[in-house]
Design an enzyme around this catalytic site. Structure first.
Site, PDB file in Angstrom:
ATOM      1  N   SER B 145      15.357  37.256  24.849  1.00  9.63           N
ATOM      2  CA  SER B 145      16.790  37.152  25.005  1.00  9.63           C
ATOM      3  C   SER B 145      17.194  37.520  26.435  1.00  9.63           C
ATOM      4  O   SER B 145      16.647  36.965  27.386  1.00  9.63           O
ATOM      5  CB  SER B 145      17.474  38.055  23.967  1.00  9.63           C
ATOM      6  OG  SER B 145      18.807  37.719  23.809  1.00  9.63           O
ATOM      7  N   ARG B 214      30.269  43.775  17.759  1.00  9.95           N
ATOM      8  CA  ARG B 214      28.893  43.862  17.286  1.00  9.95           C
ATOM      9  C   ARG B 214      28.675  43.020  16.028  1.00  9.95           C
ATOM     10  O   ARG B 214      27.609  42.448  15.826  1.00  9.95           O
ATOM     11  CB  ARG B 214      28.546  45.321  17.003  1.00  9.95           C
ATOM     12  CG  ARG B 214      27.090  45.558  16.695  1.00  9.95           C
ATOM     13  CD  ARG B 214      26.215  45.043  17.822  1.00  9.95           C
ATOM     14  NE  ARG B 214      24.810  45.390  17.657  1.00  9.95           N
ATOM     15  CZ  ARG B 214      23.847  44.931  18.441  1.00  9.95           C
ATOM     16  NH1 ARG B 214      24.136  44.092  19.426  1.00  9.95           N
ATOM     17  NH2 ARG B 214      22.591  45.284  18.256  1.00  9.95           N
ATOM     18  N   ASP B 309      16.209  29.934  15.646  1.00 12.11           N
ATOM     19  CA  ASP B 309      17.074  30.610  16.622  1.00 12.11           C
ATOM     20  C   ASP B 309      18.124  29.619  17.128  1.00 12.11           C
ATOM     21  O   ASP B 309      17.824  28.754  17.944  1.00 12.11           O
ATOM     22  CB  ASP B 309      16.213  31.121  17.782  1.00 12.11           C
ATOM     23  CG  ASP B 309      17.014  31.917  18.808  1.00 12.11           C
ATOM     24  OD1 ASP B 309      18.265  31.933  18.723  1.00 12.11           O
ATOM     25  OD2 ASP B 309      16.391  32.522  19.694  1.00 12.11           O
ATOM     26  N   HIS B 342      17.557  34.416  15.903  1.00 12.97           N
ATOM     27  CA  HIS B 342      17.289  35.000  17.214  1.00 12.97           C
ATOM     28  C   HIS B 342      16.553  36.333  17.106  1.00 12.97           C
ATOM     29  O   HIS B 342      15.786  36.704  17.990  1.00 12.97           O
ATOM     30  CB  HIS B 342      18.619  35.175  17.955  1.00 12.97           C
ATOM     31  CG  HIS B 342      18.457  35.630  19.371  1.00 12.97           C
ATOM     32  ND1 HIS B 342      17.651  34.978  20.270  1.00 12.97           N
ATOM     33  CD2 HIS B 342      18.989  36.693  20.033  1.00 12.97           C
ATOM     34  CE1 HIS B 342      17.709  35.611  21.439  1.00 12.97           C
ATOM     35  NE2 HIS B 342      18.503  36.655  21.325  1.00 12.97           N
ATOM     36  N   ASP B 343      16.780  37.047  15.997  1.00 12.78           N
ATOM     37  CA  ASP B 343      16.108  38.332  15.782  1.00 12.78           C
ATOM     38  C   ASP B 343      14.596  38.212  15.670  1.00 12.78           C
ATOM     39  O   ASP B 343      13.890  39.230  15.726  1.00 12.78           O
ATOM     40  CB  ASP B 343      16.619  38.977  14.472  1.00 12.78           C
ATOM     41  CG  ASP B 343      17.784  39.911  14.724  1.00 12.78           C
ATOM     42  OD1 ASP B 343      17.955  40.346  15.878  1.00 12.78           O
ATOM     43  OD2 ASP B 343      18.517  40.207  13.753  1.00 12.78           O
TER      44      ASP B 343
END
Lengths: 209, 368
Positions: B145, B214, B309, B342-343
């Site tokens: 990232s 968040r 992702d 994405h994690d």
């Protein structure tokens, strides 16, 4: 005697990594050159060439799990389609571009070959010879799409979409004005010198423009 | 492996915006041993909300590092073989100089007086740290990232100082969609009255705004599949009463929890500065084009992306790979299958481990 020496001296061809075409290819590739293997699978040939011949080895492979295994063994492999796999490379980026047992599976073989000769000084092409007597016999005798040791698939699940012979390749090379530097023909572990179009199971050509 | 965050202090750093920060402090951790030839150092770059604590167990809180599954003895970044460094980014809030640091000119926190920072500032400060540690050439710079952006920046800004780069789930520049998500986060913070133009230190921080920011972030880090698998349409409590506004879906409860947790560990102004630095980042800046920028890079590359992702989609990795191949650079690329969105680079590390391990080993063999 090493496998590469064996490949040079013939007529008995030993295998490298269990493959006869690899033995021939590894005999052709000069040390410390730049090599691109298109359709490189797990990258075993490239790893072998990097280790034994000090080549700068790169690969292209479409199947993700194979790309992963290749990268895990330290080979720089790009996950991508063969027919688009060349597009980014500048002209003459490599000394050799290898295409082993894949030409007959590509949709536009001539385009692939031209791209190989654009990005590489030499193309090394290995393919199964559809002109082998067993294929002819199978087709003649059964009247159906040939199924042999070399072409074991049924017509409906074969990855092969172009069926070429030794003569076909030589004819194309002449038409395209490529120079055939070497043609090496194999049947089993034996090198074939007479009537390769009839007797060779596998052909390996070294060509350049 | 019990670890402790350390700190290095430098007299000053000149920033891209023209300002000079003086002094400047960097929080960092190291794992493993630097070899005598100093050829086995790897710099790990953290993602947006990360910090210097990448691996091991912190000596104070007993907390595992954010990439502890990748860094350690026998792991992808094997600390038996490599000397691994991770530093908190400039503008951060975990020990490196940032908006909450004291401005020596005023004796109060910088807040919004903090100068605008860029990824190239971030990386220049890391270069100072690496030199401070006695290392002139890194074996690798790796990160996912925003960490991948820094790896790219290193490769272009200091080509001779790295042998390889591993940019994971990243991009050479943010798309409009990525900037848009960051802007929603920033606006959520600034819309919170407690933000008070950034002057909330010593009083109530903009907790609601930061939490909402968040929550948006977390949605973008997951995938449709992973959310369906993790939460489905389940409610927090099991009772099947009539519709009622107080009934909470599990996904809502999860996001609220992650949001409120984040408030305790992150500074809202850092959020603004760092997301802006990510949005400004374009590796082509100052070079004309992506290809021209990456032409400067001589490192070997391992570029990785993940199938699910959608925040940093594979096409962005392919842009990088394509530009590198166009200059005949040594680059390996693979899109790894994962449902984690994405994690994935943080949680789905099985295959990633094999690739990184093989790539580092061959880099060490070929470029001692």
């Amino acid at each position: 005697m090493s496998a590469t020496e064996a490949a040079r001296v013939g007529p008995f061809v030993h295998s490298v990594l269990g493959r006869r075409d690899y033995a021939i290819i590894s005999g052709i590739v000069e040390p410390n050159t730049r090599v691109l293997d298109v359709g490189c699978g797990d990258g075993e040939l490239l790893e072998w060439l990097a280790e034994h011949k000090g080549v700068d080895a790169r690969g292209v492979e479409i199947i993700g799990s194979k790309v992963q295994r290749a990268i895990a063994r330290g080979v720089s492999v790009y996950q991508g389609d063969i027919e688009q796999g060349f597009a980014d490379y500048p002209d003459q980026a490599f000394d050799y571009v290898i295409l082993s047992q894949t030409l007959q599976e590509t949709r536009q073989p001539l385009k692939v070959l031209n791209e190989m000769l654009r990005v590489g000084r030499y193309a090394i092409v290995a393919f199964p010879n559809f002109g082998h007597w067993s294929v002819r016999w199978s087709h003649l005798w059964t009247g159906r799409a040939p199924k042999t040791k070399l072409f074991p698939h049924d017509w409906y699940d074969s990855p092969n979409i172009h069926f070429l012979t030794v003569h076909d390749f030589e004819t194309l090379a002449a038409k395209e004005h490529w120079t055939v530097e070497r043609g090496i023909f194999l049947a089993g572990n034996r090198q074939v010198s007479l009537m390769p179009n009839l007797l060779a199971e596998t052909a390996v050509f070294l060509v350049h423009r | 492996m019990i670890v402790e965050t350390q700190s290095a202090r430098f007299d000053s750093i000149s920033l891209d915006c023209g300002a000079v920060l003086a002094p400047v402090e960097v929080a960092y951790e190291t794992y493993g041993e630097l070899n005598s030839a100093r050829t086995n150092a790897i710099l790990i770059e953290h993602a947006f909300s990360g910090d210097a604590h990448a691996a091991g167990i912190s000596h104070d809180g007993g907390k595992p590092g954010w990439w502890d599954n990748m860094i350690g003895p026998g792991k992808a970044f094997d600390t038996n073989k490599y000397f691994v460094i991770c530093a908190n980014v400039l503008g951060g809030c975990k020990g490196t100089t940032g908006p909450q640091s004291i401005n020596p000119a005023t004796g109060a926190p910088y807040a919004m007086q903090f100068p605008v920072i860029t990824m190239s500032d971030v990386v220049r400060l890391q270069k100072m740290l690496v030199e401070h540690l006695g290392i002139t050439r890194l074996l690798s710079v790796a990160g996912g990232s925003m960490g991948g952006m820094q790896a790219l920046e290193w490769a272009v800004a200091f080509p001779d100082a790295i042998a390889s780069a591993i940019p994971i789930a990243t991009t050479a520049r943010h798309s409009a969609q990525q900037i848009a998500f960051n802007e929603v986060g920033r606006q959520a913070i600034m819309a919170d009255l407690d933000w008070n133009q950034g002057n909330y230190y010593g009083t109530k921080p903009p907790a609601r705004g930061l939490a909402v920011a968040r929550m948006v972030g977390h949605i973008t880090y997951m995938s449709d599949d992973s959310m369906r698998e993790k939460f489905g349409r389940r409610f927090q409590d099991k009772d099947e009463a009539l519709p009622d506004f107080s009934k909470v879906f599990e996904v809502e409860s999860y996001l609220r929890y992650r949001g409120s947790q984040f408030v305790d560990r992150f500074d809202a102004n850092s959020y603004l500065y760092i997301t802006k630095a990510m949005d400004f980042f374009d590796i082509a800046n100052g070079h004309g084009s992506l290809a021209a920028a990456l032409e400067r890079a001589t490192a070997r590359f391992l570029v990785l992306s993940f199938t699910s992702d959608w925040l940093y989609p594979t096409y962005q990795s392919l842009e990088i790979v394509s530009a590198l191949r166009g200059r005949n650079r040594d680059v390996a690329f693979c899109e790894l299958p994962s449902n984690y969105g994405h994690d994935a680079f943080l949680v789905d590390v099985g295959e990633q481990t094999e690739l990184v391990r093989g790539f580092l080993a061959s880099t060490l063999r070929s470029k001692p």
